[in-house]
Design a protein around this motif. Structure first.
Motif, mmCIF file in Angstrom:
data_model
loop_
_atom_site.group_PDB
_atom_site.id
_atom_site.type_symbol
_atom_site.label_atom_id
_atom_site.label_comp_id
_atom_site.label_asym_id
_atom_site.label_seq_id
_atom_site.Cartn_x
_atom_site.Cartn_y
_atom_site.Cartn_z
ATOM 1 N N SER A 1 -3.208 -10.195 -94.333
ATOM 2 C CA SER A 1 -2.718 -9.990 -95.707
ATOM 3 C C SER A 1 -2.718 -11.286 -96.495
ATOM 4 O O SER A 1 -2.575 -11.284 -97.708
ATOM 5 C CB SER A 1 -1.313 -9.389 -95.680
ATOM 6 O OG SER A 1 -0.446 -10.269 -95.019
ATOM 7 N N VAL A 2 -2.854 -12.411 -95.793
ATOM 8 C CA VAL A 2 -2.818 -13.699 -96.490
ATOM 9 C C VAL A 2 -4.205 -14.015 -97.064
ATOM 10 O O VAL A 2 -4.339 -14.695 -98.069
ATOM 11 C CB VAL A 2 -2.359 -14.821 -95.518
ATOM 12 C CG1 VAL A 2 -2.353 -16.179 -96.200
ATOM 13 C CG2 VAL A 2 -0.966 -14.505 -94.993
ATOM 14 N N GLN B 1 -0.909 -2.696 -92.242
ATOM 15 C CA GLN B 1 0.516 -2.347 -92.299
ATOM 16 C C GLN B 1 0.999 -2.293 -93.749
ATOM 17 O O GLN B 1 1.787 -1.424 -94.123
ATOM 18 C CB GLN B 1 1.336 -3.380 -91.505
ATOM 19 C CG GLN B 1 2.833 -3.201 -91.610
ATOM 20 C CD GLN B 1 3.324 -1.905 -90.970
ATOM 21 O OE1 GLN B 1 2.822 -1.490 -89.931
ATOM 22 N NE2 GLN B 1 4.291 -1.244 -91.600
ATOM 23 N N LEU B 2 0.489 -3.215 -94.571
ATOM 24 C CA LEU B 2 0.970 -3.290 -95.960
ATOM 25 C C LEU B 2 0.412 -2.181 -96.842
ATOM 26 O O LEU B 2 1.094 -1.668 -97.712
ATOM 27 C CB LEU B 2 0.603 -4.649 -96.572
ATOM 28 C CG LEU B 2 1.352 -5.876 -96.054
ATOM 29 C CD1 LEU B 2 0.878 -7.116 -96.779
ATOM 30 C CD2 LEU B 2 2.856 -5.714 -96.216
ATOM 31 N N CYS C 1 5.913 -14.920 -99.570
ATOM 32 C CA CYS C 1 5.276 -14.512 -98.319
ATOM 33 C C CYS C 1 5.410 -13.016 -98.046
ATOM 34 O O CYS C 1 6.486 -12.442 -98.199
ATOM 35 C CB CYS C 1 5.905 -15.295 -97.170
ATOM 36 S SG CYS C 1 5.116 -14.990 -95.589
ATOM 37 N N THR C 2 4.312 -12.403 -97.582
ATOM 38 C CA THR C 2 4.350 -10.975 -97.238
ATOM 39 C C THR C 2 4.446 -10.763 -95.728
ATOM 40 O O THR C 2 4.539 -9.627 -95.278
ATOM 41 C CB THR C 2 3.065 -10.259 -97.703
ATOM 42 O OG1 THR C 2 1.955 -10.971 -97.165
ATOM 43 C CG2 THR C 2 2.963 -10.173 -99.194
ATOM 44 N N ILE C 3 4.422 -11.863 -94.975
ATOM 45 C CA ILE C 3 4.343 -11.699 -93.522
ATOM 46 C C ILE C 3 5.520 -10.912 -92.937
ATOM 47 O O ILE C 3 5.323 -10.039 -92.103
ATOM 48 C CB ILE C 3 4.125 -13.061 -92.829
ATOM 49 C CG1 ILE C 3 2.696 -13.530 -93.149
ATOM 50 C CG2 ILE C 3 4.308 -12.960 -91.325
ATOM 51 C CD1 ILE C 3 2.331 -14.870 -92.606
ATOM 52 N N PRO C 4 6.770 -11.164 -93.399
ATOM 53 C CA PRO C 4 7.853 -10.346 -92.842
ATOM 54 C C PRO C 4 7.644 -8.846 -93.097
ATOM 55 O O PRO C 4 8.032 -8.016 -92.278
ATOM 56 C CB PRO C 4 9.094 -10.874 -93.578
ATOM 57 C CG PRO C 4 8.731 -12.280 -93.940
ATOM 58 C CD PRO C 4 7.266 -12.227 -94.277
ATOM 59 N N LEU C 5 6.990 -8.503 -94.221
ATOM 60 C CA LEU C 5 6.710 -7.083 -94.508
ATOM 61 C C LEU C 5 5.595 -6.551 -93.616
ATOM 62 O O LEU C 5 5.528 -5.358 -93.314
ATOM 63 C CB LEU C 5 6.284 -6.912 -95.976
ATOM 64 C CG LEU C 5 7.250 -7.395 -97.049
ATOM 65 C CD1 LEU C 5 6.603 -7.321 -98.425
ATOM 66 C CD2 LEU C 5 8.519 -6.545 -97.016
ATOM 67 N N ALA C 6 4.695 -7.447 -93.232
ATOM 68 C CA ALA C 6 3.539 -6.994 -92.445
ATOM 69 C C ALA C 6 3.793 -7.062 -90.951
ATOM 70 O O ALA C 6 3.191 -6.323 -90.177
ATOM 71 C CB ALA C 6 2.320 -7.856 -92.778
ATOM 72 N N ARG C 7 4.702 -7.951 -90.527
ATOM 73 C CA ARG C 7 4.881 -8.149 -89.089
ATOM 74 C C ARG C 7 6.307 -7.909 -88.596
ATOM 75 O O ARG C 7 6.569 -7.944 -87.396
ATOM 76 C CB ARG C 7 4.421 -9.548 -88.688
ATOM 77 C CG ARG C 7 2.901 -9.666 -88.648
ATOM 78 C CD ARG C 7 2.461 -10.905 -87.923
ATOM 79 N NE ARG C 7 1.045 -10.866 -87.642
ATOM 80 C CZ ARG C 7 0.526 -10.478 -86.486
ATOM 81 N NH1 ARG C 7 1.312 -10.106 -85.493
ATOM 82 N NH2 ARG C 7 -0.768 -10.472 -86.307
#
Ligand code: SF4
Length: 438
Positions: free
Chosen positions: A48-49, A81-82, A158-164
């Motif tokens: 997602s990054v 996931q997103l 950051c979107t990582i917490p939403l994706a992981r």
């Protein structure tokens, strides 16, 4: 025997997960092949990054369909996931699996018979609480070993917490077992990988270990030559960790420490968990114990509100800091993040200009760092890559060294004298008795 091919976008964690998923396929009797080798199944592991994640995903699906119109195409990874629904609408996609489902894909996808309608198996991210082991092997001399996943921080970009999902870790016992297996397979260097590696030790929402506990146990593994920490947040890089690395024979003198901005105003707006003073104190502590330590820095330019003055603070901060290279990211808005809603958006042209300035600062820093090591003797671990008749390896402190291709050198550690910096910016080296480069 069905053939399966993989395509991975993004970070080391994604690569380690693709590698583990591919071993799961091989264990079940599938044959791993190249993307162009008309596979029966394509697995695309997304990020997602990555800039233009959606365009890249579409392009890879299109390529897969050109190679085989009948193959099964499954999409996994952070972007899946997103945006599961959006991805399922890309023509040619057969299945989309989320973070909680991706490691079960062989069981979930019913023998990979193409469905009438694309399958979307992506639970809410809260469901992704388990830890799936992953490490890359056979791909390189270095193995990326996943020790931690997810993140409990809430950096505003950051979107990582939403994706992981939330921070969670493997047990030390499991990691040691995997590390021993990796060493037995002949790999000499393990890179400890995670989303927030320094936050290691949370299981089922409770802190059970700390990163330093893991480091101490890994340090005891017989036959393991090198351990590298992929990246560690400055607030988690404690004196204890730095002092431990300084006295270890296995942990190499190389840290990659995200900074993101040298301006305290911007760090606050990003909701980072430290200010610039803390960062300086980490660099000083490292350099006082390991003057030759390589320090890499992640930095973002063009965050909302980053005026010319704030940017120059970052530039000057980094210019004066004793660090070795920068990874520069140009800020780009991500859906569902607080930063995407912020005012004082920086025009793209300005973001790109700043990025260019920091990239050239990085070149200058790297060159200076390399120059400090010319005419010294260093241990180089050679990798399995050939480029125009040359191969490459890294010193413990991450200097990229070029030598004339010699298959015997692959995965070998050699004591070499570093000579000069070539036109590609790599250091050339001589064996103590014999010239390797010409
Ligand atoms: S520490 Fe911040 S930037 Fe890193 S994964 Fe967590 S939220 Fe994202």
């Amino acid at each position: 025997m069905k053939k399966v091919a993989f395509y991975t976008l993004g970070c080391k964690l994604n690569f380690s997960e693709t590698s583990s998923i591919s071993r799961m396929f091989e264990d079940k009797g599938y044959k791993k092949v190249e993307f162009t080798d008309t596979p029966d199944i394509f697995i695309i592991n997304t990020c997602s990054v990555t800039e233009n994640a959606d365009k890249k995903c579409k392009k890879i699906v299109r390529e897969a369909r050109k190679i085989s119109n009948n193959a099964y195409v499954a999409i996994i990874g952070c972007y899946a996931q997103l945006k599961p629904k959006e991805i399922s609408e890309i023509p040619g996609v057969d299945a989309v699996l989320g973070a909680a489902e991706k490691f079960q894909l062989i069981d979930l996808l019913d023998g990979f018979v193409r469905p009438e309608q694309p399958k979307v198996l992506a639970s809410d991210i809260e469901v992704a609480t388990g830890f799936n082991n992953a490490f890359s092997i056979n791909d390189r001399t270095r193995t990326f070993l996943k020790v931690q996943d997810g993140c409990d921080y809430s950096c505003t970009f950051c979107t990582i917490p939403l994706a992981r999902g939330n921070s969670r870790s493997n047990t030390i016992e499991n990691i040691i077992k995997q590390a021993e297996e990796i060493v037995d397979s002949g790999v000499k260097e393990i890179v400890l990988t995670g989303v927030n590696t320094g936050d290691f030790g949370i299981r089922n929402g409770k802190r059970e270990d700390r990163f330093i506990d893991l480091a101490r146990e890994l340090d005891k593994i017989n036959g393991l030559e090198r351990i590298r920490i992929s990246s560690i947040e400055p607030n988690l890089l404690t004196d204890e960790v730095i002092e431990f690395v300084a006295q270890s024979n296995k942990f190499v003198p190389h840290f990659h420490i995200p900074l993101q901005s040298g301006s305290d105003n911007i760090l606050k707006a990003m909701k980072r968990r430290y200010l610039s003073d803390l960062y300086v104190s980490r660099v000083n502590k490292i350099k006082s114990l390991m003057p030759h330590c390589c320090i890499g820095v992640d930095v973002i330019v063009g965050f909302p509100g980053e005026t010319e003055e704030e940017f120059l603070k970052t530039y000057n901060f980094l210019n004066e800091l004793d660090v070795s290279y920068l990874h520069v990211f140009t800020y780009s808005e991500r859906a569902n993040t607080p930063a995407a809603e912020m005012d004082d958006v920086i025009p793209l042209k300005e973001r790109n200009k700043r990025s260019k300035m920091l990239r050239s600062l990085s070149e200058k820093k790297r060159r200076y760092f390399y120059e400090q090591h010319l005419n010294t003797i260093q241990e180089v671990l050679f990798e399995d890559d050939v480029e125009n008749g040359m191969m490459h390896g890294f010193t413990k402190n991450y200097i990229r060294v070029a030598a004339k291709y010699d298959p015997v050198l692959i995965n070998e550690i050699k004591q070499l004298a570093l000579k000069e910096i070539d036109h590609n910016g790599h250091v050339t080296a001589e064996e103590l008795t014999e010239i390797l480069t010409h």
